[in-house]
Write a protein that holds these residues in place. Structure first.
Motif, PDB file in Angstrom:
ATOM      1  N   LEU A 107      -8.657   1.993   8.793  1.00 32.00           N
ATOM      2  CA  LEU A 107      -7.607   1.449   9.670  1.00 32.00           C
ATOM      3  C   LEU A 107      -6.479   0.334   9.041  1.00 32.00           C
ATOM      4  N   PRO A 108      -7.084  -0.297   8.267  1.00 32.93           N
ATOM      5  CA  PRO A 108      -6.187  -1.442   7.464  1.00 32.93           C
ATOM      6  C   PRO A 108      -5.107  -0.463   6.698  1.00 32.93           C
ATOM      7  N   SER A 109      -5.607   0.515   5.916  1.00 31.09           N
ATOM      8  CA  SER A 109      -4.746   1.364   5.202  1.00 31.09           C
ATOM      9  C   SER A 109      -3.675   2.179   5.978  1.00 31.09           C
ATOM     10  N   LEU A 110      -4.144   2.493   7.465  1.00 22.05           N
ATOM     11  CA  LEU A 110      -3.107   3.133   8.026  1.00 22.05           C
ATOM     12  C   LEU A 110      -2.110   2.198   8.456  1.00 22.05           C
ATOM     13  N   LEU A 111      -2.419   0.844   8.838  1.00 24.51           N
ATOM     14  CA  LEU A 111      -1.165  -0.140   9.130  1.00 24.51           C
ATOM     15  C   LEU A 111      -0.558  -0.527   7.949  1.00 24.51           C
ATOM     16  N   ALA A 112      -0.877  -0.580   6.968  1.00 23.77           N
ATOM     17  CA  ALA A 112      -0.184  -0.769   5.559  1.00 23.77           C
ATOM     18  C   ALA A 112       0.584   0.544   5.366  1.00 23.77           C
ATOM     19  N   HIS A 113       0.213   1.765   5.651  1.00 23.58           N
ATOM     20  CA  HIS A 113       1.049   2.980   5.578  1.00 23.58           C
ATOM     21  C   HIS A 113       2.303   2.954   6.312  1.00 23.58           C
ATOM     22  N   LYS A 114       2.122   2.484   7.705  1.00 16.05           N
ATOM     23  CA  LYS A 114       3.076   2.429   8.757  1.00 16.05           C
ATOM     24  C   LYS A 114       3.961   1.435   8.322  1.00 16.05           C
ATOM     25  N   LEU A 115       3.583   0.327   7.900  1.00 15.46           N
ATOM     26  CA  LEU A 115       4.645  -0.840   7.612  1.00 15.46           C
ATOM     27  C   LEU A 115       5.300  -0.446   6.362  1.00 15.46           C
ATOM     28  N   THR A 116       4.699   0.068   5.080  1.00 15.61           N
ATOM     29  CA  THR A 116       5.223   0.121   3.914  1.00 15.61           C
ATOM     30  C   THR A 116       5.391   1.599   3.366  1.00 15.61           C
ATOM     31  N   GLY A 117       4.651   2.688   4.001  1.00 16.07           N
ATOM     32  CA  GLY A 117       4.861   4.025   3.541  1.00 16.07           C
ATOM     33  C   GLY A 117       3.690   4.202   2.239  1.00 16.07           C
ATOM     34  N   ARG A 118       2.827   3.318   2.142  1.00 21.42           N
ATOM     35  CA  ARG A 118       1.919   3.528   1.022  1.00 21.42           C
ATOM     36  C   ARG A 118       0.477   3.025   1.677  1.00 21.42           C
ATOM     37  N   TRP A 119      -0.408   3.870   1.276  1.00 19.67           N
ATOM     38  CA  TRP A 119      -1.678   3.652   1.740  1.00 19.67           C
ATOM     39  C   TRP A 119      -2.521   2.498   0.987  1.00 19.67           C
ATOM     40  N   ASN A 120      -2.277   2.245   0.031  1.00 19.41           N
ATOM     41  CA  ASN A 120      -2.755   1.268  -0.855  1.00 19.41           C
ATOM     42  C   ASN A 120      -1.741   0.136  -1.277  1.00 19.41           C
ATOM     43  N   LEU A 121      -1.615  -0.974  -0.955  1.00 14.49           N
ATOM     44  CA  LEU A 121      -0.699  -2.043  -1.309  1.00 14.49           C
ATOM     45  C   LEU A 121      -0.457  -2.186  -2.894  1.00 14.49           C
ATOM     46  N   SER A 122      -1.680  -2.111  -3.391  1.00 12.31           N
ATOM     47  CA  SER A 122      -2.074  -2.198  -4.743  1.00 12.31           C
ATOM     48  C   SER A 122      -2.819  -0.893  -5.327  1.00 12.31           C
ATOM     49  N   GLN A 123      -2.046  -0.485  -6.152  1.00 12.18           N
ATOM     50  CA  GLN A 123      -3.039   0.722  -6.915  1.00 12.18           C
ATOM     51  C   GLN A 123      -3.565   0.587  -7.934  1.00 12.18           C
ATOM     52  N   SER A 124      -3.820  -0.769  -8.297  1.00 13.55           N
ATOM     53  CA  SER A 124      -4.466  -0.952  -9.719  1.00 13.55           C
ATOM     54  C   SER A 124      -5.779  -0.730  -9.699  1.00 13.55           C
ATOM     55  N   ARG A 125      -6.431  -0.577 -10.738  1.00 10.22           N
ATOM     56  CA  ARG A 125      -7.832  -0.370 -10.884  1.00 10.22           C
ATOM     57  C   ARG A 125      -8.577  -1.211 -10.369  1.00 10.22           C
ATOM     58  N   TRP A 126      -8.479  -2.546 -10.639  1.00 19.25           N
ATOM     59  CA  TRP A 126      -9.284  -3.696  -9.968  1.00 19.25           C
ATOM     60  C   TRP A 126      -9.192  -3.774  -8.531  1.00 19.25           C
ATOM     61  N   ASN A 127      -8.286  -3.375  -7.896  1.00 22.66           N
ATOM     62  CA  ASN A 127      -8.147  -3.344  -6.521  1.00 22.66           C
ATOM     63  C   ASN A 127      -8.888  -2.332  -5.854  1.00 22.66           C
ATOM     64  N   LEU A 128      -9.200  -1.235  -6.562  1.00 25.35           N
ATOM     65  CA  LEU A 128      -9.706  -0.112  -6.208  1.00 25.35           C
ATOM     66  C   LEU A 128     -11.071   0.189  -6.686  1.00 25.35           C
ATOM     67  N   ALA A 129     -11.331  -0.704  -7.721  1.00 25.96           N
ATOM     68  CA  ALA A 129     -12.836  -0.677  -8.273  1.00 25.96           C
ATOM     69  C   ALA A 129     -14.122  -0.470  -7.469  1.00 25.96           C
ATOM     70  N   LEU A 130     -14.005  -1.173  -6.157  1.00 26.48           N
ATOM     71  CA  LEU A 130     -15.545  -1.281  -5.555  1.00 26.48           C
ATOM     72  C   LEU A 130     -15.490  -0.053  -5.020  1.00 26.48           C
ATOM     73  N   THR A 131     -14.368   0.439  -4.379  1.00 31.54           N
ATOM     74  CA  THR A 131     -14.310   1.737  -3.567  1.00 31.54           C
ATOM     75  C   THR A 131     -14.644   2.903  -4.487  1.00 31.54           C
ATOM     76  N   TRP A 142     -17.040   7.573   8.117  1.00 33.16           N
ATOM     77  CA  TRP A 142     -16.679   6.082   8.310  1.00 33.16           C
ATOM     78  C   TRP A 142     -15.562   5.634   7.664  1.00 33.16           C
ATOM     79  N   GLY A 143     -15.025   6.312   6.662  1.00 32.62           N
ATOM     80  CA  GLY A 143     -13.686   5.870   6.241  1.00 32.62           C
ATOM     81  C   GLY A 143     -12.640   5.914   6.965  1.00 32.62           C
ATOM     82  N   HIS A 144     -12.939   6.711   7.966  1.00 40.03           N
ATOM     83  CA  HIS A 144     -11.803   6.829   9.307  1.00 40.03           C
ATOM     84  C   HIS A 144     -11.573   5.549   9.815  1.00 40.03           C
ATOM     85  N   TYR A 145     -12.608   4.989  10.064  1.00 39.49           N
ATOM     86  CA  TYR A 145     -12.734   3.638  10.836  1.00 39.49           C
ATOM     87  C   TYR A 145     -12.562   2.409   9.905  1.00 39.49           C
TER      88      TYR A 145
END
Length: 279
Positions: A227-251, A221-224
């Motif tokens: 998809l926003p991460s894929l868009l971010a990667h194409k635009l910025t070269g990064r999968w996560n726009l913010s690599q902070s703990r708070w941004n990824l805490a829920l995931t 299900w993560g493949h679907y």
């Protein structure tokens, strides 16, 4: 031909890798469906001494090596220019080679060990790559690699759901679709890999299945959801726009239980192999 039975790792494996949070180190840089699997795989390598020179067959962008190993590996090989350049920027290999794995530009019996992490399943001519890996390894050298196995496709949740509805043809079509987007050419049982290794001059010492069907479904299900991460990667070269703990805490909280579960299991959808080059 003698088939090698599955051998589970001891509890010491989990203790040796417990101090380093491989899940977080992957999650901050990658989409979660890839992070979870790579984090599980990174722990396996902590139990092995890899004599040098060490060859990484299909090193890609070097990210996995940068997380799984404390020190630089000797040589990384990959056929693609883009990933090789990224690996160079990470400085995790002493030497990088852009070349086909079926035609390695190295002398016979040169390397003391080799790894290939979730790569061989993507190579149509995998037998040629195995033969070349055997050629460049010293007699007795270990080759560690992992691949999805014959239980991978059957674990996909959407395929199972369609089967339960009596739509088995649609289920098969979905499994083919997922295999295609994953770029898999080989999802084979250990018997097939042993035959390939035998022909390439290796002895298969042991293997184990890992990564539960439930963990695979979370990744599926993560493949679907990713998809926003894929868009971010194409635009910025990064999968996560913010690599902070708070941004990824829920995931992190949602996928952490699957990182903590015992990865070595008979119903695992991937297999880790330890082979040794014959004299």
């Amino acid at each position: 031909m003698t088939f090698v039975r599955q051998t589970a790792l001891s509890g010491a494996h989990h203790q040796s890798a417990a101090e380093k949070d491989y899940l977080w180190l992957n999650l901050r840089d990658l989409p979660y469906f890839r992070s979870l699997l790579r984090a599980v795989e990174a722990r396996f390598y902590q139990d092995f001494d890899l004599p040098g020179p060490v060859l990484d067959v299909g090193c890609g962008d070097g990210h996995f090596t940068s997380i799984a190993f404390e020190n630089r590996l000797d040589v990384g090989l990959d056929p693609w220019a883009g990933p090789i350049q990224k690996a160079a920027n990470l400085d995790v290999y002493r030497l990088l080679t852009r070349a086909d794995g079926a035609a390695m530009p190295y002398p016979d019996k040169y390397f003391g060990s080799a790894i290939s992490n979730s790569v061989l399943e993507h190579i149509p001519q995998v037998e040629s790559v195995l033969a070349e890996t055997g050629r460049v390894l010293k007699p007795g050298a270990r080759f560690l690699f992992c691949v999805p196995n014959h239980q991978f496709l059957d674990s996909l949740s959407i395929g199972r759901w369609l089967d339960r509805l009596g739509l088995s043809k649609l289920g098969d079509a979905y499994r083919s679709f997922f295999n295609k987007i994953a770029r898999h050419y080989h999802c084979d049982p250990p018997e097939i890999w042993q035959e390939r290794l035998d022909k390439s001059g290796f002895q298969l010492e042991r293997w184990w299945h890992y990564y539960s069907p439930r963990a695979m479904q979370v990744s599926e299900w993560g493949h679907y959801f990713g998809l926003p991460s894929l868009l971010a990667h194409k635009l910025t070269g990064r999968w996560n726009l913010s690599q902070s703990r708070w941004n990824l805490a829920l995931t992190y909280r949602l996928v952490h239980p699957y990182y903590q579960e015992d990865p070595v299991r008979e119903d695992g959808v991937c297999t880790f192999y330890i082979a040794r080059r014959l004299p």
